[in-house]
Write an enzyme that holds these catalytic residues in place. Structure first.
Site, PDB file in Angstrom:
ATOM      1  N   CYS A  27      69.067  22.334  52.128  1.00  0.00           N
ATOM      2  CA  CYS A  27      67.786  22.681  52.755  1.00  0.00           C
ATOM      3  C   CYS A  27      66.947  21.417  52.972  1.00  0.00           C
ATOM      4  O   CYS A  27      67.306  20.578  53.785  1.00  0.00           O
ATOM      5  CB  CYS A  27      67.073  23.729  51.900  1.00  0.00           C
ATOM      6  SG  CYS A  27      65.787  24.617  52.798  1.00  0.00           S
ATOM      7  N   HIS A  66      71.287  28.076  50.757  1.00  0.00           N
ATOM      8  CA  HIS A  66      71.135  27.682  49.352  1.00  0.00           C
ATOM      9  C   HIS A  66      72.273  28.223  48.489  1.00  0.00           C
ATOM     10  O   HIS A  66      72.156  29.348  47.985  1.00  0.00           O
ATOM     11  CB  HIS A  66      69.825  28.244  48.802  1.00  0.00           C
ATOM     12  CG  HIS A  66      68.597  27.563  49.312  1.00  0.00           C
ATOM     13  ND1 HIS A  66      68.010  26.516  48.640  1.00  0.00           N
ATOM     14  CD2 HIS A  66      67.842  27.789  50.407  1.00  0.00           C
ATOM     15  CE1 HIS A  66      66.930  26.122  49.309  1.00  0.00           C
ATOM     16  NE2 HIS A  66      66.799  26.867  50.394  1.00  0.00           N
ATOM     17  N   GLU A  78      72.894  27.512  45.480  1.00  0.00           N
ATOM     18  CA  GLU A  78      72.427  27.742  44.097  1.00  0.00           C
ATOM     19  C   GLU A  78      71.737  29.092  43.950  1.00  0.00           C
ATOM     20  O   GLU A  78      71.566  29.586  42.844  1.00  0.00           O
ATOM     21  CB  GLU A  78      71.514  26.590  43.645  1.00  0.00           C
ATOM     22  CG  GLU A  78      70.060  26.664  44.110  1.00  0.00           C
ATOM     23  CD  GLU A  78      69.831  26.206  45.553  1.00  0.00           C
ATOM     24  OE1 GLU A  78      70.828  26.018  46.288  1.00  0.00           O
ATOM     25  OE2 GLU A  78      68.656  26.050  45.947  1.00  0.00           O
TER      26      GLU A  78
END
Lengths: 713, 221
Positions: free
Chosen positions: B86, B195, B197
């Site tokens: 990002c 993302h 994560e």
């Protein structure tokens, strides 16, 4: 002193006399400014404090009350939360008004040492077919995403309502939740004579001067745009750095007290920290970092520039704290010290420009306000009059008060911090607490129309429904914060609404064993067209003892059985009745069923009643359902009535006996009403199909309503 | 396998990346403050999401001047693995470690939602546990994720198989050729808007992102 001078600052004759008797002399201009902000309704609550004392402070869990933000303790973790309004600033300058509303409530939370983990926005606007209301709506949403996304705290829930009563005075109520180990909570006080007072964060500018005493403490008249300079400007990047620097400073153990500079800025934080610590405080204005030359002392004292903190630090350890703030690129200076004598002393260029007793400053007068019930006008909706129930359902799903708010919450980062286990769009958000097997659920709720029709019952319904929103996720409601939005308290009918809503909240909270741990009052929400609906927004947090037993709205599997807890009835008045005892038992049964692991989906019944609730379960899952009802009440009430204390659950067919046992234990109605399956939502009564709509059509209606309205206006 | 998560002022996914590496993948990981300069002891650098320096100018435009960035370049030159997620992706393009740029989303709004991305090149250190055309459910959360580059760069990206992920189905932000993630020619620097994560635990709704981190660990072992 001339009357005009203190009146312009919002002080009344009696208040000025009181200042004279406290000081035993005429106030200096700086002192006058300080008293005016400290005693404003926004800071000192002179008109509401008497009633706020009625709120229960204890509940099922150990509660934390008495500071700016409150909370409760579970498993050695403090869960701190508070809701606050930023209504008038948002009406005047929607983007910055809403943005700084987010920033302000965040600071209230992290100043306690708790890391903010979630934000909620409870918003009310005039109807968006009006271009100005649309501008306010778009600006507020933009402000929330601008600030919230950048600071890295997820916006996971809230509400949006549209009604004419909010046209000319929107409501922006923001709730923040934070967590920290219970032994690490910081206090908002100054202690230890001689200890240094540190100013940290942004520089002080001329923005937001008079924000609380002028903007928040009078109603809107024509020409409100001229009040724009009283709105603060937000800088979420600085706030993000301030969060990290503050939490890092608190970890050192040398910070003895800390308070953010919010409403009334340096005045409020210095005087209140001193009053809380039973000491005095000295501030040297020459040390305060300012944005421009030539600021008057009273301007520095009253500025509501954002992203600033005041800290009381152990003497000799100040360099350690200054270094942390500077590492994060923030200004930080020793700007004063703790005094023994209980007074606030402000110095500028070597001379004392204010010297006032802190208790006198922090203790605003308390007023007994007159109240009187006035007649309410019918608020009946036209939607329900038709005989074509399919059409009514479609109309309800496309009503912006019921339609999906997805186009809004997708603009908010609702996942950052990787805790969000149930996303926005359901009854309540569910968050895990890292390293624990339990989690929390939280919601905001209020139906202003109900509160207008009957403030006492309306407020109780807000509490009951907030509880229900939590229970359907599998959470046990634990504590309440409230944001009490009303009209001008000097008008007896408005004050009656306030008083009755407070009484409703008090009684309902006692019934559900919930403490009110924090809150905020926002009066003077009036435009030339009149007052807003009385809107006591309730924020509530609950505990999921086992986060794996969390529930959400969408149907889960074809063939699952749909069960209704509670019973359908024909309401006699415009406002549904509320039976607190039935409500409590329905909730207890639902929670127990979820906790024993037999519930696959759960949804609370609210606006639009049973058919809208069923439609939402279908839309969010993409699965149809066939429902058959046999209640002997009129069809419109059965489908769309907003009778309280009802929940729909789905369970696997073989769980029905376990569920019946739970329902019997709590002596509540529990009826199988249908089955998940197919591509349509079919609701029949006997052999007659009342509703028969493809889920895709319902979904299209539900999701496109608000984007379409925005395109049109 | 030692990870470092770079912290710029305004990074806000640094904790998330750190948590996933430490608690889900159980690998050693440390935060690297943007003014530090030693990276020699690390195997993989994560440039996390967020709003570095507030991103009031152009996303990542200030962060590229951070003291750490010179060393990130040297680290990458030496073959160290770098993943920018990002805002991290934006910083990598601004710093010239990856080609192209990220413009405002087509609809001019911030968008946060789950999307499906498709693996376009499984021969990188970030995708060796994946197969081409595999679909992953990973969320996006950005206002400026609309990848763009000139024609020559695009054909070079294609020729060198530097396009690693594309959006499948709806293109959420208007990216050229639906690009969601690219790597450098050497394949040791990856930038992606989604993302991973946020998709590394079942509690969060998807574990697909974990496969990217597992690929990184596998690449070094």
């Amino acid at each position: 002193m001339e009357r005009k001078v203190y009146q312009e600052l919002g002080l009344k004759d009696d208040e000025y006399k009181r200042i004279l008797s406290i000081l035993k002399r005429e106030p200096t201009p700086t002192e006058l400014a300080m008293f005016s902000v400290e005693w404003s309704e926004h800071c000192g609550y002179p008109r509401s404090r008497k009633w706020l004392k009625l709120f229960p402070q204890t509940g099922k869990y150990q509660s934390l009350v008495g500071e700016d933000a409150g909370g409760f303790v579970y498993d050695d973790t403090a869960i701190i939360f508070k809701m606050e309004s930023h209504n008038h600033p948002s009406q005047v300058e929607p983007k910055q008004g809403a943005a700084t509303g987010v920033g302000g409530i965040l600071r209230d939370i992290f100043t306690t040492g708790a890391r903010p983990i979630a934000l909620f926005d409870s918003l009310r606007f005039g109807k968006i077919d009006n271009p100005f209301n649309k501008y306010i709506f778009n600006g507020v949403i933009d402000g929330i995403q601008f600030y919230g996304n950048c600071v890295g705290v997820p916006t996971v829930g809230g509400e949006i309502y549209f009604d004419d009563s909010y046209s000319g005075n929107c409501l922006v109520n923001v709730m923040c939740i934070g967590v920290c180990p219970k032994d690490e909570i910081a206090r908002a006080r100054a202690v230890g004579v001689g200890n240094p007072i540190i100013y940290a964060g942004s520089k002080t500018g001329r923005d937001g001067i008079g924000g609380c005493s002028i903007l928040a403490s009078s109603e809107f008249e024509a020409g409100e745009i001229e009040k724009r300079p009283t709105v603060q400007v937000g800088d979420p990047f600085t706030e993000k750095c301030l969060i990290e620097a503050t939490l890092e400073s608190l970890k050192t153990g040398v910070v003895l007290g800390i308070k953010d500079m919010g409403a009334a800025g340096l005045t409020c934080s210095s005087a209140e920290m001193a009053a809380a610590g039973d000491v005095g405080i000295e501030i040297d204005l020459d040390k305060i970092p300012v944005r421009e030359e030539g600021m008057e002392p009273w301007e520095i004292m009253m500025s509501e520039s954002q992203e600033r903190m005041l800290l009381c630090v152990e003497k000799g350890k100040e360099e350690r704290i200054l270094k942390i703030f500077r590492k994060w690129g923030l200004d930080a200076v020793v700007a004063g010290k703790v005094l023994k004598e209980k007074k606030a002393v402000i110095k500028c260029k070597g001379t004392v420009i204010a010297d006032a007793p802190t208790e006198g400053l922090a203790q605003a007068p308390i007023y007994d306000m007159a109240f009187k019930k006035s007649k309410v006008k019918s608020q009946k909706s036209k939607v329900l009059s038709g005989k074509n129930h399919n059409k009514t359902l479609i109309n309800l799903l496309s009503d912006p008060n019921i339609a999906s708010k997805k186009s809004v919450y997708e603009q908010y980062d609702h996942m950052v911090q990787i805790n969000t286990a149930v996303y926005p769009g359901g009854d309540a958000a569910v968050l895990r607490i890292k390293g624990k097997d339990w989690g929390i659920a939280a919601t905001t709720d209020c139906n202003g129309r109900y509160c207008y029709l009957d403030p006492y019952t309306g407020a109780q319904i807000a509490i009951a429904e907030a509880c229900r929103n939590l229970v359907v996720t599998g959470a046990d409601p634990a504590a309440v914060t409230d944001c009490l939005n009303f009209g001008n308290p000097e008008k007896p009918d408005r004050f009656y609404q306030f008083k009755s809503c407070v009484e409703g909240i008090v009684d309902a909270c006692k019934y559900f064993e919930l403490p009110v741990v924090s809150g905020n009052v926002s009066f003077y929400n009036e435009s030339p067209k009149g007052a807003i609906y009385p809107t006591p927004t309730i924020g509530m947090v609950g505990i999921l003892k086992d986060i794996d037993h969390r529930c959400s709205v969408p149907f889960k599997e074809e063939g699952d059985i749909i069960v209704l807890l509670g019973h359908n009835k024909e309401e006699e008045g415009e406002l549904p009745e509320l039976d607190l005892d039935m409500e409590k038992r329905v909730q207890a049964a639902c929670l127990e069923a979820i906790q024993i692991g037999i519930v696959k989906s759960a949804h609370d019944l609210s606006e639009g009643g049973l058919s809208v609730a069923l439609a939402e379960c279908a839309i969010l899952s993409g699965k149809g359902a066939s429902v058959n009802l046999s209640d002997k009440i009129n069809n419109a009430s059965l489908l769309f009535g907003e009778t309280q204390s009802r929940i729909i659950l789905t369970i696997a067919p073989d769980s029905i006996f376990s569920l019946s046992d739970v329902a019997m234990l709590y002596e509540i109605p529990c009826n199988i009403i249908g089955k998940v399956g197919g591509k349509s939502l079919v609701i029949s009564k006997g052999k007659k199909k009342l509703v028969n709509q493809p889920v895709t059509k319902l979904a299209e209606t539900y999701f496109s309503a608000i984007p379409n309205l925005l395109k049109k206006a | 396998m030692k990870f470092g998560v770079i912290v710029f002022p305004g990074s806000n996914c640094d904790h998330d990346c750190h948590d996933v590496v430490k608690h889900v993948l159980k690998q050693p990981v440390e935060y690297i403050w943007h003014q530090e300069t030693t990276l020699d002891h690390l195997d993989c650098l994560i440039l996390p999401g967020g709003f570095s320096y507030g991103d009031y100018l152009r996303c990542g435009a200030i962060a590229r001047f951070s003291p750490i960035m010179e060393n990130v370049k040297k680290f990458a030159d030496r073959g160290g693995l770098v993943i920018g997620i990002c805002n991290g992706f934006q910083v990598l393009t601004e710093a010239g470690l990856l080609p192209g740029a990220l413009k405002r989303n087509n609809n001019l709004h911030f968008i946060c939602k789950h999307v499906t991305i498709r693996v376009e090149n499984d021969q990188t250190p970030f995708t060796n546990q994946l197969v081409n055309k595999q679909a992953l459910n990973v969320p996006i959360a950005h206002g400026e994720g609309n990848y763009t580059c000139d024609k020559a760069t695009l054909s070079e990206l294609k020729r060198n198989k530097q396009i690693v992920f594309t959006y499948q189905g709806e293109n959420p932000n208007g990216s050229i050729d639906s690009i969601a993630g690219i790597c450098n020619k050497k394949r040791n620097v990856l930038g992606m808007m989604p993302h991973p994560e946020r998709a590394s635990e079942s509690l969060l709704g998807s574990e697909d992102g974990l496969l990217i981190f597992k690929s990184i660990i596998n690449a070094k072992n």
